[in-house]
Design an enzyme around this catalytic site. Structure first.
Site, PDB file in Angstrom:
ATOM      1  N   HIS A 132       0.873  -1.184   0.000  1.00  0.00           N
ATOM      2  CA  HIS A 132       0.000   0.000   0.000  1.00  0.00           C
ATOM      3  C   HIS A 132       0.911   1.235   0.000  1.00  0.00           C
ATOM      4  CE1 HIS A 132      -2.766   2.952   1.862  1.00  0.00           C
ATOM      5  NE2 HIS A 132      -3.745   2.177   1.459  1.00  0.00           N
ATOM      6  N   ASP A 209       3.282  -4.529   8.004  1.00  0.00           N
ATOM      7  CA  ASP A 209       2.053  -3.755   7.875  1.00  0.00           C
ATOM      8  C   ASP A 209       0.893  -4.732   8.076  1.00  0.00           C
ATOM      9  OD1 ASP A 209      -0.201  -2.461   7.048  1.00  0.00           O
ATOM     10  OD2 ASP A 209       0.647  -1.668   5.186  1.00  0.00           O
TER      11      ASP A 209
HETATM   12  N1  7TS Z   1      -1.625  -0.700   4.762  1.00  0.00           N
HETATM   13  C1  7TS Z   1      -2.531  -1.442   4.105  1.00  0.00           C
HETATM   14  C2  7TS Z   1      -2.160  -2.828   3.649  1.00  0.00           C
HETATM   15  C3  7TS Z   1      -3.800  -0.937   3.865  1.00  0.00           C
HETATM   16  O1  7TS Z   1      -4.695  -1.688   3.212  1.00  0.00           O
HETATM   17  C4  7TS Z   1      -4.129   0.375   4.306  1.00  0.00           C
HETATM   18  C5  7TS Z   1      -5.451   0.996   4.016  1.00  0.00           C
HETATM   19  C6  7TS Z   1      -3.153   1.092   5.010  1.00  0.00           C
HETATM   20  C7  7TS Z   1      -1.913   0.530   5.210  1.00  0.00           C
HETATM   21  C8  7TS Z   1      -3.421   2.454   5.549  1.00  0.00           C
HETATM   22  O2  7TS Z   1      -4.333   2.417   6.588  1.00  0.00           O
HETATM   23  P1  7TS Z   1      -4.889   3.778   7.219  1.00  0.00           P
HETATM   24  O3  7TS Z   1      -5.938   3.333   8.174  1.00  0.00           O
HETATM   25  O4  7TS Z   1      -3.760   4.466   7.875  1.00  0.00           O
HETATM   26  O5  7TS Z   1      -5.448   4.567   6.074  1.00  0.00           O
HETATM   27  N2  7TS Z   1      -6.109   0.461   2.911  1.00  0.00           N
HETATM   28  C9  7TS Z   1      -7.211   0.926   2.284  1.00  0.00           C
HETATM   29  C10 7TS Z   1      -7.771   0.281   1.205  1.00  0.00           C
HETATM   30  O6  7TS Z   1      -7.344  -0.760   0.710  1.00  0.00           O
HETATM   31  N3  7TS Z   1      -8.848   0.980   0.789  1.00  0.00           N
HETATM   32  O7  7TS Z   1      -8.974   2.044   1.572  1.00  0.00           O
HETATM   33  C11 7TS Z   1      -7.968   2.050   2.508  1.00  0.00           C
END
Ligand code: 7TS
Length: 421
Positions: A132, A209
């Site tokens: 991501h 992650d």
């Molecule tokens: N890492 C992964 C694998 C993720 O899927 C996401 C968010 C993040 C980090 C970041 O998380 P946050 O809560 O800090 O934003 N993924 C997604 C998605 O797949 N669609 O919307 C957010």
């Protein structure tokens, strides 16, 4: 929506669904909501919403500050949540659980604090092609600040990491391996135990992650022997605005604080400051108090249902989704077969027609909520030579009937599109 219990898994979505007020919503004047966008964010049960309301109505003050009764009460609830997270991860001690604003904030904390102190010119950071953006950009920024080199483990056509390439890319120059436990696009479950063991033998630290794994699969940071783990509360029925960084004690103790301000100090003079002990050192300012307490309520709920039952239920749904979407013929699911993945099914129609955005828009008319786009994983989409995919992702309250509806709606989308073109 059918009231049939889920097959094989012992988990009963109809009972569970009753706990989630938003799931009984009717959209567009008559279609029930089928919420299949759980990889983006999940919904909250009444128990979590109630915990939030109750905190504001009965227990709210700032934490770790007041000598007054209310502040003590709020502090207790906040610290109880930290203990619940510790138990979830099987972490050795609650001080190793840092509350942040989310997975993104947790990864940035490590990149800024540990990264700036431990990574220099010519050092290597090993990532993968399936990360991501949250686990790509902070390391690219670190490389720009320090002159470090970023390398990436490629992804095979099947959608798994090319482990021979990992072995080749890992060397005594590698300072850090940062890898997702589950891909947010392919659903692939990565061999984290093997990656950590190999990275440690090469002298590298590992950040996992866990944004897409912790809510769905059992996590044991001691069995993994992981150095850092990051995840978000909102992807596991908790409120938005709270996340977690777990870290190995020696590492957290040796790292300088990232954000400066109140709470993270032991003493301040006009000439300097002395940082507080863990976990306060990394929790500058007023933390996400109510969100952290709400996350504790979400973990209680998850515990009540049983994470193992959730995993089994999701495996059933993922297998079923592969089966019924596979029957559509001209639809390609990206990533490995269901046995090797978590509850995420991303797909494209042959020739990318209809486009993922059109699919999502037309499905929405049937009440089916999925995500379309690059899902913050542009390099992975480039690797599969697509700009966008449509993604259905499941959680404990989803049902086979919703997947049937997804498949039926996709058939209609295809027909509508064929008529149009
Ligand atoms: N890492 C992964 C694998 C993720 O899927 C996401 C968010 C993040 C980090 C970041 O998380 P946050 O809560 O800090 O934003 N993924 C997604 C998605 O797949 N669609 O919307 C957010």
């Amino acid at each position: 929506m059918s009231e049939a219990p889920c097959r094989h898994t012992g988990l009963e979505p109809p009972t569970i669904r009753g706990d989630f007020p938003i799931l009984s919503k009717v959209l567009h004047g008559g279609v029930p909501l089928a919420y299949l966008d759980n990889a983006a964010t999940t919904q909250r049960p009444r128990q979590v919403i109630q915990a939030i309301v109750e905190t504001y109505e009965q227990h709210y003050a700032n934490v770790h500050r007041g000598i007054h009764w209310l502040s003590d009460q709020t502090t207790d609830l906040y610290e109880q949540s930290r203990e619940k997270v510790r138990a979830l991860l099987n972490a050795p001690a609650p001080e190793q659980i840092i509350f942040t604003h989310g997975a993104t904030a947790s990864i940035n904390l490590v990149a800024r604090s540990w990264g700036d102190a431990n990574v220099g010119r010519g050092d290597e950071i090993l990532l993968t092609e399936m990360e991501h953006h949250s686990n790509l950009v902070p390391w690219r920024q670190l490389a720009e600040r320090t002159g470090a080199i970023v390398r990436h483990v490629p992804v095979t056509d099947r959608g798994v990491l090319e482990m021979e390439a990992f072995d080749r890319l890992l060397s005594d120059r590698t300072r850090l391996v940062a890898v997702t436990a589950v891909s947010n696009v392919l659903g692939t479950i990565n061999p984290i135990g093997e990656i950590i063991a190999k990275a440690h033998r090469a002298g590298a630290c590992v950040l996992v992650d866990g944004a897409q794994s912790v809510p769905h699969l059992k996590t044991d940071v001691q069995a993994w022997n992981v150095d850092f783990l990051a995840f978000s509360g909102h992807k596991m029925m908790g409120p938005s605005g709270v996340g977690v960084l777990y870290g190995r004690r020696e590492l957290l103790e040796s790292m300088p604080p990232f954000l400066g301000g109140g709470s993270m100090i032991r003493r301040v003079t006009l000439d300097g400051f002395e940082p507080a002990d863990l976990p306060a050192k990394f929790e500058a300012g007023t933390p996400p108090i109510v969100s952290a307490i709400g996350l504790g309520a979400a973990l209680d709920y998850l515990d009540g249902v049983g994470l193992d039952a959730v995993t089994r239920h999701e495996q059933d749904l993922t297998r079923y989704a592969h089966e019924v979407l596979g029957e559509l013929g001209d639809l390609r699911i990206l990533g490995p077969p269901p046995e090797e993945k978590s509850a995420i099914v991303s797909f494209v129609f042959d020739g990318n027609r209809p486009h993922a955005h059109d699919i999502a828009q037309l499905l929405d008319r049937q009440g089916v909520a999925i995500r379309a786009g690059h899902h913050c994983a542009m390099p992975l989409h480039k690797r599969f030579r697509v700009n966008a995919t449509a993604r259905a992702s499941f959680y404990l309250y989803n049902t086979r009937e919703e997947i049937d509806l997804l498949a039926r709606s996709l058939q209609q989308v295809r027909q509508v599109f064929r008529r149009r073109t």
